[in-house]
Design a protein around this motif. Structure first.
Motif, PDB file in Angstrom:
ATOM      1  N   ASP A 134       0.834  -1.215   0.000  1.00 28.87           N
ATOM      2  CA  ASP A 134       0.000   0.000   0.000  1.00 28.87           C
ATOM      3  C   ASP A 134       0.863   1.258   0.000  1.00 28.87           C
ATOM      4  OD1 ASP A 134      -2.414  -1.305  -0.093  1.00 28.87           O
ATOM      5  OD2 ASP A 134      -2.677  -1.360   2.086  1.00 28.87           O
ATOM      6  N   VAL A 135       1.945   1.219   0.759  1.00 27.06           N
ATOM      7  CA  VAL A 135       2.832   2.392   0.818  1.00 27.06           C
ATOM      8  C   VAL A 135       3.440   2.649  -0.560  1.00 27.06           C
ATOM      9  CG1 VAL A 135       5.027   3.243   1.753  1.00 27.06           C
ATOM     10  CG2 VAL A 135       3.337   2.220   3.290  1.00 27.06           C
ATOM     11  N   LEU A 136       3.937   1.600  -1.185  1.00 29.90           N
ATOM     12  CA  LEU A 136       4.599   1.812  -2.482  1.00 29.90           C
ATOM     13  C   LEU A 136       3.584   2.233  -3.549  1.00 29.90           C
ATOM     14  CD1 LEU A 136       7.388  -0.944  -2.537  1.00 29.90           C
ATOM     15  CD2 LEU A 136       7.495   1.428  -1.777  1.00 29.90           C
ATOM     16  N   CYS A 137       2.361   1.700  -3.479  1.00 30.96           N
ATOM     17  CA  CYS A 137       1.314   2.149  -4.412  1.00 30.96           C
ATOM     18  C   CYS A 137       1.044   3.631  -4.231  1.00 30.96           C
ATOM     19  CB  CYS A 137      -0.004   1.424  -4.153  1.00 30.96           C
ATOM     20  SG  CYS A 137      -0.077  -0.160  -4.929  1.00 30.96           S
ATOM     21  N   GLY A 138       0.913   4.057  -2.983  1.00 30.68           N
ATOM     22  CA  GLY A 138       0.625   5.471  -2.697  1.00 30.68           C
ATOM     23  C   GLY A 138       1.720   6.387  -3.232  1.00 30.68           C
ATOM     24  N   ALA A 139       2.946   5.866  -3.257  1.00 36.98           N
ATOM     25  CA  ALA A 139       4.074   6.671  -3.714  1.00 36.98           C
ATOM     26  C   ALA A 139       4.254   6.569  -5.234  1.00 36.98           C
ATOM     27  CB  ALA A 139       5.341   6.208  -3.006  1.00 36.98           C
ATOM     28  N   GLY A 140       3.384   5.789  -5.893  1.00 38.65           N
ATOM     29  CA  GLY A 140       3.535   5.596  -7.339  1.00 38.65           C
ATOM     30  C   GLY A 140       4.712   4.687  -7.671  1.00 38.65           C
ATOM     31  N   LEU A 141       5.102   3.837  -6.723  1.00 37.17           N
ATOM     32  CA  LEU A 141       6.275   2.961  -6.936  1.00 37.17           C
ATOM     33  C   LEU A 141       5.853   1.484  -7.013  1.00 37.17           C
ATOM     34  CD1 LEU A 141       8.637   4.666  -4.289  1.00 37.17           C
ATOM     35  CD2 LEU A 141       8.854   4.832  -6.785  1.00 37.17           C
ATOM     36  N   GLU A 142       4.691   1.227  -7.626  1.00 35.34           N
ATOM     37  CA  GLU A 142       4.178  -0.149  -7.697  1.00 35.34           C
ATOM     38  C   GLU A 142       5.227  -1.106  -8.264  1.00 35.34           C
ATOM     39  OE1 GLU A 142       2.685   2.506  -8.840  1.00 35.34           O
ATOM     40  OE2 GLU A 142       0.531   2.485  -8.406  1.00 35.34           O
ATOM     41  N   SER A 143       6.007  -0.615  -9.206  1.00 36.02           N
ATOM     42  CA  SER A 143       6.949  -1.519  -9.882  1.00 36.02           C
ATOM     43  C   SER A 143       8.015  -2.055  -8.916  1.00 36.02           C
ATOM     44  CB  SER A 143       7.623  -0.802 -11.052  1.00 36.02           C
ATOM     45  OG  SER A 143       8.278   0.336 -10.547  1.00 36.02           O
ATOM     46  N   ALA A 144       8.185  -1.384  -7.767  1.00 34.50           N
ATOM     47  CA  ALA A 144       9.230  -1.833  -6.817  1.00 34.50           C
ATOM     48  C   ALA A 144       8.705  -2.878  -5.833  1.00 34.50           C
ATOM     49  CB  ALA A 144       9.787  -0.636  -6.052  1.00 34.50           C
ATOM     50  N   ILE A 145       7.391  -3.155  -5.870  1.00 35.12           N
ATOM     51  CA  ILE A 145       6.826  -4.016  -4.816  1.00 35.12           C
ATOM     52  C   ILE A 145       7.510  -5.389  -4.762  1.00 35.12           C
ATOM     53  CG2 ILE A 145       4.733  -5.264  -4.045  1.00 35.12           C
ATOM     54  CD1 ILE A 145       3.104  -2.815  -4.930  1.00 35.12           C
ATOM     55  N   GLY A 146       7.749  -5.980  -5.906  1.00 36.28           N
ATOM     56  CA  GLY A 146       8.315  -7.336  -5.925  1.00 36.28           C
ATOM     57  C   GLY A 146       9.782  -7.385  -5.546  1.00 36.28           C
ATOM     58  N   THR A 147      10.487  -6.280  -5.708  1.00 33.35           N
ATOM     59  CA  THR A 147      11.956  -6.342  -5.539  1.00 33.35           C
ATOM     60  C   THR A 147      12.454  -5.596  -4.306  1.00 33.35           C
ATOM     61  OG1 THR A 147      12.072  -4.410  -6.957  1.00 33.35           O
ATOM     62  CG2 THR A 147      12.470  -6.544  -8.020  1.00 33.35           C
ATOM     63  N   ALA A 148      11.552  -4.835  -3.647  1.00 30.66           N
ATOM     64  CA  ALA A 148      11.994  -3.998  -2.518  1.00 30.66           C
ATOM     65  C   ALA A 148      12.626  -4.858  -1.426  1.00 30.66           C
ATOM     66  CB  ALA A 148      10.801  -3.232  -1.953  1.00 30.66           C
ATOM     67  N   ARG A 149      13.744  -4.374  -0.887  1.00 33.00           N
ATOM     68  CA  ARG A 149      14.488  -5.100   0.156  1.00 33.00           C
ATOM     69  C   ARG A 149      14.819  -4.159   1.308  1.00 33.00           C
ATOM     70  NH1 ARG A 149      12.908  -8.590  -2.079  1.00 33.00           N
ATOM     71  NH2 ARG A 149      13.793 -10.099  -3.501  1.00 33.00           N
ATOM     72  N   ALA A 150      14.981  -4.732   2.502  1.00 32.13           N
ATOM     73  CA  ALA A 150      15.430  -3.933   3.647  1.00 32.13           C
ATOM     74  C   ALA A 150      16.746  -3.257   3.283  1.00 32.13           C
ATOM     75  CB  ALA A 150      15.615  -4.828   4.869  1.00 32.13           C
ATOM     76  N   GLY A 151      16.866  -1.999   3.633  1.00 39.16           N
ATOM     77  CA  GLY A 151      18.077  -1.225   3.296  1.00 39.16           C
ATOM     78  C   GLY A 151      17.838  -0.294   2.119  1.00 39.16           C
ATOM     79  N   ASP A 152      16.850  -0.602   1.259  1.00 40.49           N
ATOM     80  CA  ASP A 152      16.603   0.248   0.082  1.00 40.49           C
ATOM     81  C   ASP A 152      16.150   1.640   0.508  1.00 40.49           C
ATOM     82  OD1 ASP A 152      17.140  -1.976  -1.399  1.00 40.49           O
ATOM     83  OD2 ASP A 152      15.096  -2.266  -2.172  1.00 40.49           O
ATOM     84  N   LEU A 153      16.537   2.623  -0.280  1.00 43.84           N
ATOM     85  CA  LEU A 153      16.047   3.996  -0.090  1.00 43.84           C
ATOM     86  C   LEU A 153      15.366   4.401  -1.391  1.00 43.84           C
ATOM     87  CD1 LEU A 153      15.987   6.532   1.749  1.00 43.84           C
ATOM     88  CD2 LEU A 153      18.141   7.232   0.674  1.00 43.84           C
ATOM     89  N   LEU A 154      14.067   4.630  -1.339  1.00 42.08           N
ATOM     90  CA  LEU A 154      13.303   4.939  -2.549  1.00 42.08           C
ATOM     91  C   LEU A 154      12.842   6.391  -2.481  1.00 42.08           C
ATOM     92  CD1 LEU A 154      11.107   1.712  -2.311  1.00 42.08           C
ATOM     93  CD2 LEU A 154      13.147   2.015  -3.726  1.00 42.08           C
ATOM     94  N   GLN A 155      12.738   7.044  -3.622  1.00 42.56           N
ATOM     95  CA  GLN A 155      12.347   8.458  -3.632  1.00 42.56           C
ATOM     96  C   GLN A 155      11.100   8.641  -4.477  1.00 42.56           C
ATOM     97  OE1 GLN A 155      14.564  10.693  -1.894  1.00 42.56           O
ATOM     98  NE2 GLN A 155      12.881  12.179  -2.058  1.00 42.56           N
ATOM     99  N   ALA A 156      10.154   9.447  -3.976  1.00 44.12           N
ATOM    100  CA  ALA A 156       8.953   9.785  -4.745  1.00 44.12           C
ATOM    101  C   ALA A 156       8.599  11.233  -4.405  1.00 44.12           C
ATOM    102  CB  ALA A 156       7.794   8.856  -4.388  1.00 44.12           C
TER     103      ALA A 156
END
Ligand code: TRH
Length: 428
Positions: free
Chosen positions: A271-293
């Protein structure tokens, strides 16, 4: 006499005296551990705590915290029975899920399965957490003890008024020809309940942490983040799934204020990644990642120990929490928080939420209280939160002050362990 004097004291701590200076401060600790490792029969226990992991981490979170506080604050030897060690290990990195019995942080952890260990002797106090049913053979052994253990059912936390009437009630249980009393112990927010779990010294430790600018900068650096900027908001989020998250996260990414979201890996991630428009990262997101939106940076974190999670709560400007234990810890953080309550049938959880908010908002001016009530409700009903969030600049400062005085007020009548020990005084 004090409650502490009346309760059983640890019977296996060794006291060593130096010939010149009296008590050696560190030696007993080491000897204590060694003695445990070498002696195979287990010590007599003062407390048995039983926990079934229903789902999530709340049941084990509360019982693990209770066990450690009892032991650390000198109330005796604790054995914690847990049916799901793999879940437990997620919040207790020192635990080996393959072991049947093991000592961790001074607590004996017993894997709870069909067969009871041979010759098990019940402790002086037996706590069944959240009405998990004790094994019948264990109850029989409880009844064989003279005097029998004090049997406590530690209930879920609720701010509803009926809790005051039920707290401390005895329920007689038939065991063969005998009868044992089981007492209901209800955590709560008022003096006529069992209070809330809060370790001694926690508030002072939090205050030191929150005032230590250099320490905070080092903490953020350890997560791979720069020190917090003047105009920035740091927000932690550990909730369940909710449509409302999408609108909140979208507001953060499109707003005027830079926001860094600290997100332990878990159920809220999609839900968080969808809200940020980062749906494409849902399958690959890992602890430690820093994503920007847009204005929003999302830092993904691994689950840590409970102490590590406390530090995260203490460090943020706003915490979104859930369930029971993270909800209580957010109150000790003395920072604004939103509560995503555990969902129940027939929307019973919304009644519980309303009762809590009645207490929490009582001392706030009507406008601020109304806004906070609506924001909590919108989060829990999965509604769009963007218009409500837009009012954060109006209410945020007062909310921060309120969070501090609320945490002080809650502790005025004593924490849960203090109240539990006092409750047991006349019953052991
Ligand atoms: O995990 P939960 O959703 O547990 C729920 C509730 O307790 C609910 O009332 C209960 O009925 C249900 O389980 C079965 O939320 P809670 O209660 O906040 O527990 C989370 C625990 O995880 C808490 O002890 C804090 C801990 N935790 C860590 O130790 N490290 C972490 O990194 C994080 C994010 C949490």
């Amino acid at each position: 006499s004090t409650a502490r004097n009346n309760l059983p004291q640890p019977r296996h701590a060794l006291t060593v005296r130096s010939q010149s200076t009296g008590v050696l401060p560190c030696a007993p600790v080491f000897l204590h551990l060694e003695a445990r490792a070498m002696t195979s029969p287990l010590p007599p226990f003062d407390w048995d705590i039983f926990c079934t992991v229903v789902d999530n981490f709340g049941d084990i979170g509360v019982t693990w915290r209770l066990a450690r506080q009892l032991e650390r604050e000198g109330h005796g030897q604790v054995r914690l029975w847990v049916d799901d060690l793999a879940s437990f290990a997620r919040i207790c990195p020192g635990l080996d899920p393959a072991q049947d019995g093991q000592w961790v942080e001074g607590i004996y952890i017993q894997h709870w399965h069909e067969t009871l260990p041979a010759d098990v002797i019940p402790a002086k106090v037996v706590i069944e957490a959240f009405a998990c049913e004790l094994p019948a053979p264990f109850i029989e052994r409880m009844a064989e003890q003279s005097p029998p253990p004090c049997w406590i059912n530690l209930e879920y936390l609720s701010a509803e008024a009926w809790v005051e009437d039920c707290h401390g009630l005895a329920s007689p249980q038939r065991v063969g020809k005998l009868s044992l009393n089981k007492y209901f112990f209800f955590p709560g927010f008022t003096p006529r309940t069992g209070g809330l779990l809060c370790e001694q010294g926690l508030v002072a430790e939090r205050d030191r942490w929150q005032q230590d600018e250099a320490g905070l900068a080092a903490y953020w650096a350890s997560l791979g983040l720069p020190p917090k900027a003047q105009d920035e908001l740091r927000i932690s989020l550990f909730t369940y799934e909710s449509e409302a998250l999408k609108s909140l996260v979208a507001s953060w990414s499109q707003g005027a204020t830079p926001v860094t979201l600290l997100l332990p890996m878990g159920r809220a991630l999609p839900d968080v990644l969808c809200g940020a428009g980062l749906e494409s990262a849902i399958g690959t997101a890992r602890a430690g990642d820093l994503l920007q939106a847009g204005q929003l940076a999302i830092k993904l974190l691994p689950m840590t120990s409970q102490a590590g999670y406390d530090r995260l709560l203490w460090s943020c400007d706003l915490n979104l929490v859930r369930g029971e234990d993270s909800f209580v810890r957010a109150q000790w953080a003395a920072r604004p928080f939103l509560w995503h309550i555990y969902q129940q049938e027939e929307e019973a959880h919304l009644v519980k939420l309303a009762h809590f908010l009645d207490h929490y908002l009582e001392a706030l001016p009507a406008d601020d209280g109304q806004w906070l009530r609506e924001l909590n409700l919108a989060l829990n009903r999965g509604e769009d939160c963007s218009e409500l969030w837009a009012q954060w600049p109006i209410h945020g400062t007062l909310w921060q002050q309120h969070a501090r005085s609320w945490s002080q007020k809650l502790l005025a009548d004593g924490d849960l362990v203090t109240r539990l020990v006092k409750f047991l005084e006349s019953r052991i």
